[in-house]
Design an enzyme around this catalytic site. Structure first.
Site, PDB file in Angstrom:
ATOM      1  N   HIS A  50      10.724 -66.124  -0.923  1.00 27.16           N
ATOM      2  CA  HIS A  50      11.278 -65.264   0.122  1.00 27.16           C
ATOM      3  C   HIS A  50      11.174 -66.012   1.446  1.00 27.16           C
ATOM      4  O   HIS A  50      10.271 -66.845   1.641  1.00 27.16           O
ATOM      5  CB  HIS A  50      10.486 -63.965   0.227  1.00 27.16           C
ATOM      6  CG  HIS A  50      10.749 -63.012  -0.887  1.00 27.16           C
ATOM      7  ND1 HIS A  50      10.574 -61.652  -0.742  1.00 27.16           N
ATOM      8  CD2 HIS A  50      11.151 -63.197  -2.161  1.00 27.16           C
ATOM      9  CE1 HIS A  50      10.872 -61.041  -1.866  1.00 27.16           C
ATOM     10  NE2 HIS A  50      11.221 -61.958  -2.757  1.00 27.16           N
ATOM     11  N   GLU A  52      10.065 -65.172   4.368  1.00 34.14           N
ATOM     12  CA  GLU A  52       8.778 -65.042   5.058  1.00 34.14           C
ATOM     13  C   GLU A  52       7.717 -65.964   4.459  1.00 34.14           C
ATOM     14  O   GLU A  52       6.951 -66.601   5.176  1.00 34.14           O
ATOM     15  CB  GLU A  52       8.251 -63.598   4.991  1.00 34.14           C
ATOM     16  CG  GLU A  52       9.150 -62.567   5.589  1.00 34.14           C
ATOM     17  CD  GLU A  52      10.030 -61.893   4.551  1.00 34.14           C
ATOM     18  OE1 GLU A  52      10.712 -62.594   3.767  1.00 34.14           O
ATOM     19  OE2 GLU A  52      10.048 -60.656   4.533  1.00 34.14           O
ATOM     20  N   CYS A  80       9.074 -57.013   2.161  1.00 34.76           N
ATOM     21  CA  CYS A  80       8.701 -56.319   0.931  1.00 34.76           C
ATOM     22  C   CYS A  80       7.176 -56.258   0.832  1.00 34.76           C
ATOM     23  O   CYS A  80       6.461 -56.826   1.668  1.00 34.76           O
ATOM     24  CB  CYS A  80       9.296 -57.047  -0.282  1.00 34.76           C
ATOM     25  SG  CYS A  80       8.528 -58.654  -0.622  1.00 34.76           S
ATOM     26  N   CYS A  83       5.577 -59.787   0.625  1.00 37.27           N
ATOM     27  CA  CYS A  83       5.571 -60.494   1.908  1.00 37.27           C
ATOM     28  C   CYS A  83       4.638 -59.826   2.910  1.00 37.27           C
ATOM     29  O   CYS A  83       3.952 -60.509   3.670  1.00 37.27           O
ATOM     30  CB  CYS A  83       6.989 -60.600   2.455  1.00 37.27           C
ATOM     31  SG  CYS A  83       8.022 -61.709   1.458  1.00 37.27           S
TER      32      CYS A  83
END
Length: 151
Positions: A50, A52, A80, A83
């Site tokens: 992801h 992040e 999410c 993260c």
């Protein structure tokens, strides 16, 4: 739009060009971008890539510590649960996001990792509503649905 959120949006555009879900993130320290990243899950076939997570990993290398206590993260989409947990583990000061994620965002799902009193680190989580951040995602998924229908 916020300057740093705009930088994250530039990363989301890079993701979209790679046929990735268009999410981008930047890590800021002392008013300077020290790391930037975008989603690479499809490219790397890795669920952990992801925007992040990649950005905080790059920032940790840049500052020479996993503790990003003086850093802020700007991301185009609400983080999410995975993260949000990683952002807590990295000890970031604050997270700013542009678009809500009602089906996957930790805050939207009422998983309050950022300010849970049982966690050993809490960070500020701020929604900076951005039509551009939401629009790039909406258009991407609209295109994906259209592609699926035509198959």
């Amino acid at each position: 739009m916020n300057l740093f959120l705009n930088e994250a949006l530039k990363e989301a555009i890079k993701a979209e060009k790679k046929n990735e879900v268009p999410v981008g993130a930047v890590v800021v320290k002392n008013g300077r971008v020290i790391a930037r990243a975008h989603n690479l899950r499809e490219t790397r076939q890795d669920p952990l890539t992801h925007a992040e997570l990649i950005a905080i990993s790059k920032a940790a290398k840049k500052v020479g510590s996993w503790r990003l206590v003086d850093c802020e993260v700007y991301v185009t989409l609400e983080p999410c649960v995975m993260c949000a947990g990683a952002l807590s583990q990295a000890r970031v000061k604050a997270v700013f996001y542009g678009a809500l994620d009602p089906k996957g965002g930790a805050q939207s799902l009422k998983v309050r990792i950022h300010d849970n009193p049982k966690m050993n680190h809490r960070y500020d989580l701020v929604h900076l509503p951005s039509a551009e951040c939401g629009q790039i995602l909406s258009e991407f998924f609209k295109k994906k649905r259209k592609e699926r229908k035509s198959k």
